[in-house]
Design a protein around this motif. Structure first.
Motif, short mmCIF file in Angstrom:
data_model
loop_
_atom_site.label_atom_id
_atom_site.label_comp_id
_atom_site.label_asym_id
_atom_site.label_seq_id
_atom_site.Cartn_x
_atom_site.Cartn_y
_atom_site.Cartn_z
N ALA A 79 12.24 40.50 57.74
CA ALA A 79 12.20 40.15 59.17
C ALA A 79 13.56 40.30 59.84
N SER A 119 13.41 44.82 59.71
CA SER A 119 12.87 45.06 61.06
C SER A 119 13.99 45.37 62.04
N ASN A 172 8.29 37.70 62.44
CA ASN A 172 8.28 38.78 63.43
C ASN A 172 7.67 38.32 64.75
N SER A 205 10.57 37.63 52.85
CA SER A 205 10.25 37.56 54.28
C SER A 205 11.50 37.50 55.13
N VAL A 238 4.70 37.85 58.67
CA VAL A 238 4.64 38.30 60.06
C VAL A 238 4.96 37.16 61.03
N TYR A 294 9.47 38.72 68.26
CA TYR A 294 8.84 39.52 69.32
C TYR A 294 8.63 38.70 70.59
N MET A 307 -1.62 42.56 64.28
CA MET A 307 -0.27 42.84 64.78
C MET A 307 -0.24 44.11 65.62
N ALA A 346 6.34 45.53 62.27
CA ALA A 346 6.04 44.31 61.52
C ALA A 346 5.16 44.61 60.32
N ASP A 347 4.21 45.54 60.46
CA ASP A 347 3.33 45.90 59.36
C ASP A 347 4.10 46.61 58.25
#
Length: 527
Positions: free
Chosen positions: A505, A509, A433, A501, A430, A437, A381, A392-393
């Protein structure tokens, strides 16, 4: 700022709650304690495959409950026809769930059938003539057979739970499997032999008359009389150990009518014995049995072994005793088994013991695979999405924290398949994400500002993310509802991972992006 003011508060509250629930588990791991000593006193329970223990599958012989009911009906019917002066020839149990009753007064067949049918409403009735003699056939109704079997299984399940509680196992897992099996998992370091004796011992108590007419020697040579069976005295009896005895096959009374079993001591000898007390229905049956068979021997049979066979001296109402040269420990063990005796025979169908060292190896390998998978995802990522990859991490790490907090909050059990579910969640976390993104990149290529691109990216990706994760969550819930132990462990962590999640997310985020964009003007996003 008005539109995002609630997100930082939600993030702080949720993450703080997750950390609070994980803290007792961290304390136990760091200090080597077996129980948490800080609030909220909840922990992540490890399954059998992670901390070792014992796995048992018990088979409940529910058809024996139907057989016992037929046997009791035969005795009750014999007493009923005597009280109502119905003259009969023979009364016997036939193959299956049918009772045959021959009537010696043909002119009273209809009246006798009406009386009996009114008293025994759980049976279907039919008639036939054998050698000119009318015979009444009573067959247990199919719905009654199903009810008796279901109740026998439910009682056995309850008795297993009570026994495990008295045994003192920590965090046991007891659940039905199908309609006649019970799965018992006892995590932790336990005495497997003692657990097998205390939990696997069926405690099937039966009262049978001794066959004093036929010869036991002839029966041992293979000529067992019809309606009789050979049994043996219990192996640990110092006087009668292993001696054969001939009993009538019919079970007059079973342990399901017991209401109490306690250790008592004979004041004259000081020897322990087990005092048993029946419930009201059992008291009536026992009183009738002892009244009808005075001066006959009544054998007390537990799990197929004869404990004693005393001679009935008088009618006994409500209470009896089991003697047999007991030690204090063996008398207490017998009383425990009788108190929680199974209504029907229960056998250990499958048994497996997992050592604690194997469990530790599983934990180490599971954590190592999780660490390797997590590091690879984090690096990928960062390389592909640069600084946005760090967001994201961060969400990924918080996702793992939320899963751990959820496991502790719901007192769920973490299994090896559960660790596999967490590893799968790392990749799924992820994935959301990535969708966001890529949307943001598209908006930036169209010439939008950083703020507008972020808003549009999250808004347009939300429905897609929800669709994908909700369908996964539904599948996980179905696995939890209908799956067995390992499948359930996987479903638990997968369900918690999906929910976590979505939160990290769509909310965590987004909150980080909003904080970055609100504090200073960002002309270009590192994404």
């Amino acid at each position: 700022m008005k539109t995002i003011s609630w997100r930082p508060i939600a993030v702080i509250v949720v993450l703080l709650a997750a950390f609070v629930y994980v803290l007792p588990t961290l304390q136990m791991a760091l200090e080597g304690k077996e129980e948490p000593t800080i609030w909220p006193y909840k922990q992540i329970n490890l399954g059998l495959d992670l901390q070792g223990g014992m796995h048992l599958v018990l088979q409940v012989e529910t058809e024996k409950a139907v057989e016992n009911m037929i046997d009791r009906t035969v005795e009750e019917l014999r007493a009923f026809v005597r009280q109502n002066r119905i003259r009969i020839g023979t009364l016997r149990k036939q193959a299956g769930d049918t009772i045959a009753l021959t009537l010696t007064e043909p002119e009273k067949v209809a009246a006798s059938r009406g009386l009996i049918a009114n008293e025994f409403g759980d049976y279907n009735f039919s008639e036939r003539t054998v050698d000119g003699t009318p015979t009444l056939l009573m067959t247990l109704k199919p719905e009654e057979v199903e009810r008796v079997q279901r109740l026998a299984f439910e009682k056995a399940l309850m008795k297993v739970r009570n026994r495990v509680d008295e045994y003192g196992a920590r965090e046991p897992d007891i659940r039905p499997q199908g309609t006649d099996r019970i799965v018992v998992q006892l995590p932790g370091v336990i005495d497997a032999e003692r657990a097998r004796q205390e939990i696997g011992r069926t405690g099937n108590l039966e009262f049978k008359l001794v066959d004093e007419v036929n010869d036991i020697g002839e029966a041992l040579r293979g000529n067992v009389p019809a309606g009789s069976e050979i049994r043996y005295f219990r192996k640990d009896d110092p006087d009668m150990a292993g001696r054969p005895i001939l009993l009538r096959s019919t079970t007059l009374l079973t342990g399901e009518y017991l209401s109490e079993a306690r250790v008592r001591f004979d004041p004259s000898t000081g020897q322990p014995y087990v005092s048993i007390r029946f419930n009201p229905q059992g008291s009536r049956i026992f009183a009738r049995i002892t009244e009808e068979h005075i001066h006959q021997r009544l054998a007390i049979v537990l799990d197929g072994e004869v404990y004693s066979a005393p001679t009935i001296q008088s009618k006994i109402v409500g209470e009896g005793m089991i003697t047999g040269n007991f030690t204090d420990e063996s008398a207490r063990s017998l009383a425990l088994v009788l108190r929680e005796a199974f209504p029907t025979p229960v056998t250990i169908l499958y048994e497996k013991t997992v050592g604690p060292s194997l469990g530790r190896d599983s934990i180490e390998k599971g954590l190592m695979s999780m660490l390797i998978g997590g590091v690879l995802v984090i690096l990928l990522m960062v390389i592909y999405y640069r600084k946005a990859g760090l967001i994201a991490d961060t969400a990924l790490l918080m996702n793992i924290l939320l899963i751990a907090g959820g496991l502790a909050a719901f007192s769920a059990t973490l299994t090896l398949p559960g660790i596999a579910g967490i590893i799968l969640t790392i990749g799924m976390a992820v994935d959301a994400n990535v969708l966001i993104y890529e949307r943001i990149r598209e908006e930036l290529r169209l010439g939008k500002t950083a703020r507008a691109a972020v808003d549009a990216g999250f808004d347009r990706a939300t429905l897609t993310i929800l669709d994908a994760n909700v369908t996964t969550l539904i599948a996980a819930l179905v696995l939890f509802q209908f799956g067995s132990g390992p499948v359930k462990g996987f479903a638990v962590t997968l369900s918690l991972g999906v929910v976590a999640s979505l939160f990290t997310a769509l909310i965590l985020s987004r909150t980080i992006f909003d904080v970055i964009l609100s504090k200073r003007k960002v002309k270009a996003l590192s994404i």
